[in-house]
Scaffold this active site. Structure first.
Site, mmCIF file in Angstrom:
data_model
loop_
_atom_site.group_PDB
_atom_site.id
_atom_site.type_symbol
_atom_site.label_atom_id
_atom_site.label_comp_id
_atom_site.label_asym_id
_atom_site.label_seq_id
_atom_site.Cartn_x
_atom_site.Cartn_y
_atom_site.Cartn_z
ATOM 1 N N LYS A 205 0.720 -1.141 -0.050
ATOM 2 C CA LYS A 205 0.095 -0.064 0.051
ATOM 3 C C LYS A 205 0.866 1.185 -0.102
ATOM 4 O O LYS A 205 0.662 2.102 -0.775
ATOM 5 C CB LYS A 205 -1.173 -0.064 1.284
ATOM 6 C CG LYS A 205 -2.079 1.244 1.173
ATOM 7 C CD LYS A 205 -2.791 1.094 2.536
ATOM 8 C CE LYS A 205 -3.421 2.295 2.671
ATOM 9 N NZ LYS A 205 -4.382 2.364 3.790
ATOM 10 N N GLU A 211 10.445 -4.725 4.470
ATOM 11 C CA GLU A 211 10.602 -6.135 4.179
ATOM 12 C C GLU A 211 10.202 -6.278 2.511
ATOM 13 O O GLU A 211 11.139 -6.882 1.799
ATOM 14 C CB GLU A 211 9.780 -7.034 4.888
ATOM 15 C CG GLU A 211 9.876 -7.109 6.209
ATOM 16 C CD GLU A 211 8.972 -6.083 7.091
ATOM 17 O OE1 GLU A 211 8.924 -4.986 6.652
ATOM 18 O OE2 GLU A 211 9.029 -6.388 8.123
ATOM 19 N N GLY A 265 -4.948 -1.976 5.201
ATOM 20 C CA GLY A 265 -4.181 -2.916 4.590
ATOM 21 C C GLY A 265 -4.779 -4.356 4.815
ATOM 22 O O GLY A 265 -4.778 -5.165 4.151
ATOM 23 N N ARG A 266 -5.196 -4.553 6.250
ATOM 24 C CA ARG A 266 -5.698 -5.987 6.573
ATOM 25 C C ARG A 266 -7.153 -6.259 5.832
ATOM 26 O O ARG A 266 -7.854 -7.275 6.120
ATOM 27 C CB ARG A 266 -5.814 -6.039 8.062
ATOM 28 C CG ARG A 266 -6.448 -5.015 8.939
ATOM 29 C CD ARG A 266 -5.911 -5.135 10.326
ATOM 30 N NE ARG A 266 -6.479 -3.821 11.210
ATOM 31 C CZ ARG A 266 -5.944 -2.757 11.301
ATOM 32 N NH1 ARG A 266 -4.554 -2.674 10.725
ATOM 33 N NH2 ARG A 266 -6.444 -1.917 12.091
ATOM 34 N N GLU A 351 -4.650 -6.737 14.718
ATOM 35 C CA GLU A 351 -4.102 -5.546 14.414
ATOM 36 C C GLU A 351 -5.271 -4.445 14.559
ATOM 37 O O GLU A 351 -5.075 -3.305 14.797
ATOM 38 C CB GLU A 351 -3.585 -5.620 13.153
ATOM 39 C CG GLU A 351 -2.735 -4.392 12.803
ATOM 40 C CD GLU A 351 -1.728 -4.544 11.466
ATOM 41 O OE1 GLU A 351 -0.598 -4.987 11.636
ATOM 42 O OE2 GLU A 351 -2.463 -4.414 10.382
ATOM 43 N N HIS A 382 -4.689 -33.591 17.830
ATOM 44 C CA HIS A 382 -3.560 -34.627 18.416
ATOM 45 C C HIS A 382 -2.472 -33.742 18.889
ATOM 46 O O HIS A 382 -1.356 -34.102 18.923
ATOM 47 C CB HIS A 382 -3.223 -35.391 17.298
ATOM 48 C CG HIS A 382 -4.182 -36.385 16.937
ATOM 49 N ND1 HIS A 382 -4.465 -37.549 17.550
ATOM 50 C CD2 HIS A 382 -5.059 -36.359 15.889
ATOM 51 C CE1 HIS A 382 -5.473 -38.212 17.014
ATOM 52 N NE2 HIS A 382 -5.814 -37.295 15.994
ATOM 53 N N LYS A 510 9.570 -0.776 14.294
ATOM 54 C CA LYS A 510 10.132 -0.504 12.971
ATOM 55 C C LYS A 510 11.102 0.503 12.946
ATOM 56 O O LYS A 510 12.116 0.649 12.553
ATOM 57 C CB LYS A 510 8.809 0.257 12.129
ATOM 58 C CG LYS A 510 8.080 -0.715 11.523
ATOM 59 C CD LYS A 510 6.942 -0.062 10.154
ATOM 60 C CE LYS A 510 5.906 -0.920 9.997
ATOM 61 N NZ LYS A 510 5.110 -0.184 9.097
#
Ligand code: F6P
Length: 546
Positions: A205, A211, A265-266, A351, A382, A510
């Site tokens: 965005k 990253e 973003g999410r 978030e 399990h 950050k």
């Protein structure tokens, strides 16, 4: 204002003790209509919340809380394009991205829908061209692999959806998702693909995320080393709101797919960030996903509170988190195709609602967003279900499954479904000490062994679960489910009075990382941090031969 000061909140606190004293199995025994009363069906989608630790009075009091906190009005403000993300001064309009009905959606008096439709047409055209082989790599070869370079909302949504809809993507290119700045992620992916047949999507965005930009630069260098600089235009496209940064990176404006600051973003998989989805399953499949989400939006906007799925699930989330003390919420898809759903919902929920202050900046005073986690069934059975069944901790859980499998081994499906239903039954029913004793005695154990073993065989029961059962995990159903979760998170945030649409909590780390980065290779040891951080940096420097 913290919701804890409201009468509706205090009434729920008083009510809690009475409800907690009644095991859910008793509530079922007392009310033969409990399943019908506490389940909602929307077409084929059944949401059964009758195994929650609630009574009719609980739901009525939760509805009072929703009214007192103005959830309806908050929802209407979102759909109307108001700037409800106050700390970033933005509207929140992911719902406009999937809107099918005609009519304007206004932000500051301007209709956003023409831009939405144009962006969707651009995406559909490009996805169609790549899938049909009209868009080729620089050497004229067909694109066989697409690598999405993005992180957070620019990764988790499309990655989860592409995985979930694998059976619908068999004719498209192979999709790969690289998010981590750890070079292992990109390196291992590049070993699977060939430069001449690979398309990279740089999805960010902001187009500034460390990253993603590091991965994009490395991928570009890999491509240029094989095919030369001139090949970049055929092998790199971008999805972003930042046209200037995209061009500066060397991607032409024509190969950029845009969206807007009012898409968080999410919440962005419905926008051009969904390009990998359209590439994988085709534009028609992507449209069906959007249509499913739009169905849920209409339901959320119009259904009365008691039958409104996001309202009900959101209020149950408040009940479990704030009144029954569940700190974590497990998402347990009995659907291997939904294996990435828990990771996606972690970002969506944590978030959005992991906030400590109200919209006015005062303390919320209660726990907010639950810790979301999970794994597909039956694997989880399990591994961690032991704790769900017998630990003193209370964990709320969602179980999800399709009635019809989307794979080619239908004989497995009854095994899967029987485990789903059995687990929710066991979590609700539990087993009393008397039942455990009787069971052991019936198995022929002597009195000493019965007394010794029985406490270990007790299950408290009344563990709150919601079951979501649908016909088939197709694009439309997935769209409905994801929009349901988005709106559930919205309802919880509105009750708490927090801003579910900012994410200031990710900033501090950050900033500190960008300060530490040069120190890792600086001539002198680090001294400017606390003792632990200095010690870690300097130990890493020594190990790296500095
Ligand atoms: O983790 C913080 C965050 O801002 C997320 O909200 C977002 O989805 C992600 O980083 C990626 O951001 P971008 O799409 O700008 O690269």
């Amino acid at each position: 204002m913290s919701p804890t000061s409201l009468d509706a909140w205090k009434h729920l606190e008083q009510h809690r003790d009475a409800v907690s004293a009644m095991p859910v199995r008793q509530l079922f025994a007392d009310d033969p209509g409990r399943f019908e009363r506490f389940s909602i069906q929307l077409d084929d989608l059944l949401v059964d919340y009758s195994k929650q630790h609630i009574t009719a009075e609980t739901m009525a009091r939760l509805a009072d809380l929703a009214r007192a906190t103005g959830v309806d009005a908050a929802r209407d403000r979102m759909f109307a394009g108001a700037r409800i993300n106050t700390t970033e001064d933005r509207a929140v309009l992911h719902v406009a991205l999937r809107r099918a009905s005609p009519g304007a959606v206004l932000v500051d008096g301007r209709d956003v829908m023409p831009g939405v439709r144009a962006a969707r047409a651009h995406l559909s055209q490009f996805a169609g061209d790549v899938r049909a082989g009209r868009w080729t790599g620089a050497t004229g070869q067909r694109i066989t692999d697409v690598v999405n370079l993005g992180i957070g909302g620019s990764d988790l949504g499309p990655a989860m959806v592409v995985d979930a809809l694998t059976p619908y993507g068999r004719e498209g290119p192979r999709l790969h998702f690289v998010s981590n700045v750890d070079g292992a992620h990109l390196d291992e992916t590049l070993r699977l693909v060939r430069p001449a047949t690979t398309l990279f999507i740089v999805a960010s965005k902001t187009f500034t995320t460390q990253e993603t930009m590091a991965n994009a630069r490395s991928a570009r260098a890999w491509l240029v080393a094989a095919l030369g600089e001139a090949a970049v235009g055929r092998h790199f496209v971008a999805v972003s709101t930042n046209a200037a940064a995209v061009e500066a990176f060397g991607i032409a404006a024509a190969n950029m797919f845009g969206f807007w600051d009012w898409v968080g973003g999410r919440y962005s998989l419905w926008s051009s960030i969904g390009l990998p989805i359209a590439l994988a399953i085709g534009a028609a499949g992507f449209d069906a996903l959007l249509a499913g989400a739009d169905d849920m939006d209409r339901h959320f906007e119009t259904a009365p509170m008691a039958g409104n799925l996001p309202m009900v699930l959101g209020l149950l989330g408040i009940w479990n988190t704030n009144f029954l003390g569940a700190e974590t919420h497990a998402v347990l898809p009995y659907d291997q195709y939904l294996r990435r759903l828990p990771a996606y919902l972690q970002q969506l929920d944590m978030e959005s609602n992991g906030k400590g202050v109200t919209r006015e900046g005062t303390p919320v005073n209660v726990a907010t967003g639950p810790i979301v986690w999970g794994e597909p069934g039956t694997n989880g059975q399990h591994a961690f279900y032991q704790l769900l069944h017998q630990s003193p901790r209370l964990v709320s859980a969602d179980f999800l499954a399709a009635a019809e499998p989307a794979h080619g081994l239908p004989a497995h499906h009854p095994l899967l479904l029987s485990n789903f239903f059995a687990q929710t039954e066991a979590l609700m029913r539990g087993k009393t000490l008397e039942e455990a004793r009787a069971e052991l005695a019936a198995a022929g154990l002597d009195a000493d062994a019965v007394a010794r073993l029985a406490p270990h065989k007790v299950f408290p029961g009344s563990r709150p679960t919601t079951s979501l059962l649908y016909r088939r995990l197709d694009p439309r159903t997935l769209g409905r489910l994801l929009a349901l979760y988005e709106h559930k998170v919205f309802v919880m945030g509105a009750v708490w009075g927090i801003n579910s649409f900012d994410q200031w909590g990710v900033e501090l780390g950050k900033v500190l990382a960008s300060r530490i980065l040069p120190e890792l290779d600086a001539p002198a040891e680090a001294t400017g941090h606390d003792g632990s951080t200095n010690g870690l940096i300097n130990h890493a420097r020594r190990l790296r031969g500095q």
